[in-house]
Design a protein around this motif. Structure first.
Motif, PDB file in Angstrom:
ATOM      1  N   PRO A  61     -17.474   3.773  -5.355  1.00  0.00           N
ATOM      2  CA  PRO A  61     -17.254   5.136  -4.899  1.00  0.00           C
ATOM      3  C   PRO A  61     -17.089   5.236  -3.385  1.00  0.00           C
ATOM      4  N   ALA A  62     -16.331   6.212  -2.942  1.00  0.00           N
ATOM      5  CA  ALA A  62     -16.104   6.500  -1.533  1.00  0.00           C
ATOM      6  C   ALA A  62     -15.512   5.316  -0.793  1.00  0.00           C
ATOM      7  N   ARG A  63     -14.693   4.555  -1.498  1.00  0.00           N
ATOM      8  CA  ARG A  63     -14.028   3.434  -0.835  1.00  0.00           C
ATOM      9  C   ARG A  63     -12.878   3.953   0.043  1.00  0.00           C
ATOM     10  N   PHE A  64     -12.384   3.072   0.893  1.00  0.00           N
ATOM     11  CA  PHE A  64     -11.269   3.398   1.787  1.00  0.00           C
ATOM     12  C   PHE A  64      -9.944   3.320   1.035  1.00  0.00           C
ATOM     13  N   ARG A  65      -9.087   4.292   1.258  1.00  0.00           N
ATOM     14  CA  ARG A  65      -7.724   4.242   0.715  1.00  0.00           C
ATOM     15  C   ARG A  65      -6.767   3.936   1.854  1.00  0.00           C
ATOM     16  N   PRO A  66      -5.838   3.003   1.664  1.00  0.00           N
ATOM     17  CA  PRO A  66      -4.905   2.690   2.754  1.00  0.00           C
ATOM     18  C   PRO A  66      -4.133   3.932   3.204  1.00  0.00           C
ATOM     19  N   VAL A  67      -3.918   4.006   4.491  1.00  0.00           N
ATOM     20  CA  VAL A  67      -3.432   5.235   5.106  1.00  0.00           C
ATOM     21  C   VAL A  67      -1.908   5.244   5.194  1.00  0.00           C
ATOM     22  N   MET A  68      -1.326   6.426   5.119  1.00  0.00           N
ATOM     23  CA  MET A  68       0.119   6.586   5.313  1.00  0.00           C
ATOM     24  C   MET A  68       0.366   6.947   6.768  1.00  0.00           C
ATOM     25  N   LEU A  69       1.307   6.225   7.381  1.00  0.00           N
ATOM     26  CA  LEU A  69       1.588   6.426   8.798  1.00  0.00           C
ATOM     27  C   LEU A  69       3.010   6.926   8.987  1.00  0.00           C
ATOM     28  N   ALA A  70       3.258   7.489  10.179  1.00  0.00           N
ATOM     29  CA  ALA A  70       4.574   8.071  10.460  1.00  0.00           C
ATOM     30  C   ALA A  70       5.365   7.157  11.382  1.00  0.00           C
ATOM     31  N   GLN A  71       6.671   7.223  11.237  1.00  0.00           N
ATOM     32  CA  GLN A  71       7.564   6.522  12.161  1.00  0.00           C
ATOM     33  C   GLN A  71       7.791   7.381  13.395  1.00  0.00           C
ATOM     34  N   ALA A  72       8.095   6.734  14.518  1.00  0.00           N
ATOM     35  CA  ALA A  72       8.486   7.511  15.697  1.00  0.00           C
ATOM     36  C   ALA A  72       9.881   8.094  15.454  1.00  0.00           C
TER      37      ALA A  72
END
Lengths: 540, 336
Positions: free
Chosen positions: A197-208
């Protein structure tokens, strides 16, 4: 140890990302458990040993060889671990090279005195400088071979032909040497369970955003805009009664932010920006740094630097994974979800309506009064975009505000480290002010060590050598007079008051944006210009 | 009583022998010269007379043209020649093809000028022969304890592993045109690499000279004729300067390798943008330098060029009188 040493050696000199992936992937394929798992842990920065300190290595080598010859050697090479790995005068008798697994087990469990004796023995047993260098790098915990944890995990994913995001998502449920991970990647077993529970989910990042290209091909009605807040990107998770706060790379910073953890009453996973918010108004980044620099926090800190999260996205609500849904739908769910959370430590990043790109440009250039003045720029998100780990091309863009710039004069240069060890590559620059006698004089306002090409570095290095006034160890002061000297256009992201700097101001993220070979130092900026800028920023 | 400096002494032109009226490896044109080997900082054009091994004379003629000196005398290994009562014998130095130490004898005094040397096996030239002497004059290019050259076969194995790992890329090995290039090719052949090796044009003439002298280099081809894709998986040998040159752009995503003793130092490799440093040197490393001095146990050690102070200190710590000659003109930061 031999294969691991060759891997580190190659990685440290390989610039291409694809080549690095090949090197790590092939290593993981060819190396048996548990060595490959320990190597992956080292590459992802999961290993720290505190029993062995570099200072002892120096003592050990000086006990074995002439101090003067060592001093000349160290001076020539410039890096302690590398010097020791090269000069190490091995004592005969060692006849078996230690395996990586053996080294790591011992480093994890042995006492300091034992570790020192073991390391001397290993240095004797390892046949070449390359392996001794790898051992010392491993021991000190700082590999510095140009490999990010993200890239290492991607290499593991490639090895098994799975998506990098799958490995990222599992990561926090895994422990070195990752035998369960490799068993899955090689198709020998089921996917390890990530259901903690409450593990980290990989994040979505934005392009410049590339203004020249992207505006022409993007339809503004497909996108929403919101401010890019000037804090740090975090993920707040509340599941199975557990609450956790992660940085965007998955570091658990829960202990330093108990105030923020409590803000999430319902179970879910929120993506947002961590900020210091005082009396309802956003505080400068420097205030947040006060909190970030600490592992734990006391009541006074909580009161002086109250943290909050401004939410961007909702990844989970209760048991439901919302990531496959379009952004617009997640956004509606986020609004409803936040409305149910009590307290002021969790609010939403408001959307900024716009009709055309020109309207958005005007908004970005001249933000309204209030918090928006402190934003770094705007974020654009496609209304139909699912939440994908990594930095996918197209769905999200960041459009930062143009940086501040100032023309400053090079005052001191310091020799660099690593690949720049023979170049003067760290620069202290100053602007004009009046000294106590009323004379126009330079006062240092910052330091920068990047923003220039290797070719430009050579040019600056030559300038430094040709115009040295004084030397203080690795530092040279250079000629900086109204008609002789070198002007840098320095770009920076922000400005704040500083008691540590004599000039009273400190820059955020300064870097060289242009080298003004053409500009006489006398025409560089005055401190007054920076002070005016500071006043503007503070009025915001 | 003759002092060693009566027989050989440093002068601006180079190391001079007053009784024999000749210089060893002079940096400027002189009347009479003894040349230890063909590298350009030791073998220069324009001397009145040159004494050298037949191989070295061959190399000088190839590089400078037939008229590189007014007069030449070939001295095969081990055959004494005479210069005004001073006996000069050239013995193998193990550095490159034709390289020699100059053994200078006069009135019972022996001085050995080693020139550049190494102690390891080299498939392209005979090994260094230690000669007992009163004064041993050594180079010290790699005269610091940080220089410990690994086994060259392991370095070649690393190169071939990289070729196998990156079959879509080409590997360009920077190697000095005289000696290093041919040694690398021979080592590749010994390691079982029998495919065509592509060669930069600047290496062709010396390669041909080595072949004429009996060093079999196997199938070679110019690195100019093929299409870019044809170089995938290829091994290319080029002078070190070509690595960062426009020339290398004709190859697919090349891996820059550089075969040099300097590649032992990581910052050196980084500065040159070398992705695969191969620590292969034609000079003695620290262990070879100290072992050689220990083996010969000369009355005095003189040091010509390189990092003299460290080797001098080592000698003094081991009870051998040492002196740095501070000769100018030798390339101690060179390509090795």
């Amino acid at each position: 140890m031999r294969a691991f040493a060759e891997l580190l050696d190659r990685l440290s000199l390989t610039a291409s990302r694809n080549a690095k992936l090949t090197l790590v992937r092939d290593y993981l394929r060819a190396t048996p458990d548990p060595d490959r798992g320990w190597a992956l842990a080292a590459l992802t920065g999961e290993l720290t040993f505190d029993a062995a300190k570099p200072a002892f290595i120096r003592k050990a080598v000086e006990a074995r060889m002439d101090g003067q010859l060592f001093a000349w050697s160290y001076d020539y090479v410039g890096d302690l671990a590398e010097t020791v790995s090269l000069v190490w005068p091995a004592r005969p008798g060692a006849n078996r090279e230690p395996a990586l697994n053996e080294v790591i087990e011992a480093l994890r469990t042995a006492s300091r005195a034992e570790v020192q004796r073991l390391i001397e023995g290993w240095l004797d047993a390892l046949p070449t400088p390359r392996e001794r260098w790898a051992l010392l790098k491993l021991m000190t915990g700082a590999l510095r071979v140009g490999m990010t944890a993200r890239l290492a995990k991607r290499a593991a994913a490639e090895m098994g032909g799975v998506e990098a995001a799958e490995v990222e998502e599992l990561w926090h449920a895994l422990h070195p040497p990752y035998e369960d991970l490799f068993a899955w990647l090689e198709g020998r077993s089921e996917r390890p369970s990530a259901d903690n529970p409450a593990r980290f989910r990989p994040v979505m990042l934005a392009q410049a955003l590339d203004e020249a290209v992207d505006f022409a091909r993007l339809d503004p009605s497909d996108y929403t805009a919101e401010w890019k807040w000037d804090g740090i990107r975090v993920q707040l998770a509340h599941e199975g009664g557990q609450r956790r706060l992660y940085t965007r790379t998955g570091d658990d910073i829960s202990r330093a932010f108990p105030d923020v953890l409590e803000a999430l009453a319902d179970e879910g996973v929120v993506d947002g920006e961590l900020l210091v918010v005082r009396d309802g108004a956003l505080a400068p980044f420097a205030d947040l740094q006060q909190r970030l620099n600490r592992k734990t926090v006391d009541a006074k800190m909580l009161e002086t630097f109250p943290a909050a999260i401004r939410a961007y996205d909702l990844l989970h609500e209760g048991d439901e994974d919302l990531r496959p849904l379009p952004f617009a739908e997640r956004r509606r769910r986020l609004e409803a979800f936040l409305a149910r959370q009590p307290g002021a430590r969790l609010d939403i990043s408001p959307l900024q309506p716009f009709g055309t790109w020109a309207e958005l440009a005007a908004l970005r250039a001249d933000p309204p009064e209030g918090d928006a003045r402190l934003a770094e720029g705007v974020m654009l998100k496609r209304r139909d975009s699912p939440y994908e780990a990594g930095r996918p091309k197209g769905p999200w863009f960041k459009w930062k505000r143009d940086p501040f710039t100032v023309d400053a004069v090079l005052m001191y240069a310091q020799r660099g480290h690593g690949k720049r060890s023979s170049f003067y590559s760290d620069y202290t620059f100053g602007v004009w002010t009046r000294d106590d006698a009323g004379q126009r004089a330079l006062t240092p306002v910052g330091k920068a060590y990047f923003g220039f090409t290797d070719e430009e570095l050579k040019g600056i290095d030559k300038f430094v050598r040709d115009n040295t006034v004084e030397r203080f160890g690795p530092v040279r002061s250079v000629r900086a007079e109204p008609h002789r000297g070198l002007v840098f256009e320095v770009a920076f992201e922000g400005l704040q008051r500083s008691a540590r700097h004599k000039s009273g101001v400190a820059m955020r993220f300064p870097r060289i944006s242009r080298i003004r070979w053409d500009k006489p130092p006398g025409e560089a900026d005055d401190l007054e210009a920076l002070e005016r800028l500071l006043a503007q920023i503070e009025r915001r | 009583m003759i002092r060693p400096q009566d027989l050989l002494c440093p002068r601006p032109e180079g190391l001079y022998c007053p009784p024999g009226d000749f210089y060893v490896d002079p940096a400027r044109p002189v009347d009479r010269a003894v040349v230890t080997h063909g590298h350009s900082d030791h073998a220069r054009a324009g001397h009145g007379a040159v004494l050298a091994t037949p191989e070295t004379l061959d190399i000088m003629a190839e590089r400078y043209g037939q008229g590189f000196a007014a007069q030449v005398q070939a001295a095969p290994y081990g055959e004494p020649a005479e210069r005004d009562g001073v006996e000069v014998t050239l013995v193998p130095a193990g550095h490159v093809l034709g390289s020699a130490q100059a053994v200078v004898r006069w009135k019972g005094l022996t001085i050995v000028v080693s020139g550049d040397y190494k102690r390891r096996r080299d498939p392209t030239c005979p090994p260094f022969e230690p000669v007992p002497c009163d004064v041993f004059i050594s180079e010290a290019t790699f005269g610091l304890p940080v220089f410990r050259h690994p086994d060259d076969r392991e370095e070649i194995a690393r190169l071939l592993r990289s070729v196998a790992q990156f079959p879509e890329r080409s590997h360009i090995v920077g190697a000095y045109a005289l000696g290093k290039a041919q040694r690398i090719i021979r080592l590749l052949r010994e390691a079982g690499w029998d495919r065509t090796i592509h060669i930069h044009g600047a290496l062709e003439r010396l390669n041909a000279l080595y072949e004429r002298r009996g060093v079999d280099l196997g199938p070679l081809a110019p690195a100019t004729t093929a299409k870019k894709a044809d170089f995938a998986g290829a091994v290319v040998i080029a002078p070190p300067s070509a690595l960062q040159d426009r020339w290398s752009r004709r190859f697919p995503d090349p891996v820059g390798a550089f075969a040099s003793g300097w590649m032992q130092i990581r910052a050196r490799a980084r500065q040159r943008g070398v992705e695969l440093p191969l620590v292969i040197s034609d000079h003695a490393d620290w262990d070879e330098l100290t072992a050689t001095v220990d083996e010969i146990r000369p009355g005095e050690l003189w040091i010509t060029h390189g990092r003299e102070e460290a080797l001098a200190r080592w000698a003094q710590l081991h009870g051998i009188t040492a002196r740095a000659l501070a000769l100018v003109g030798y390339d101690d930061e060179g390509e090795d």
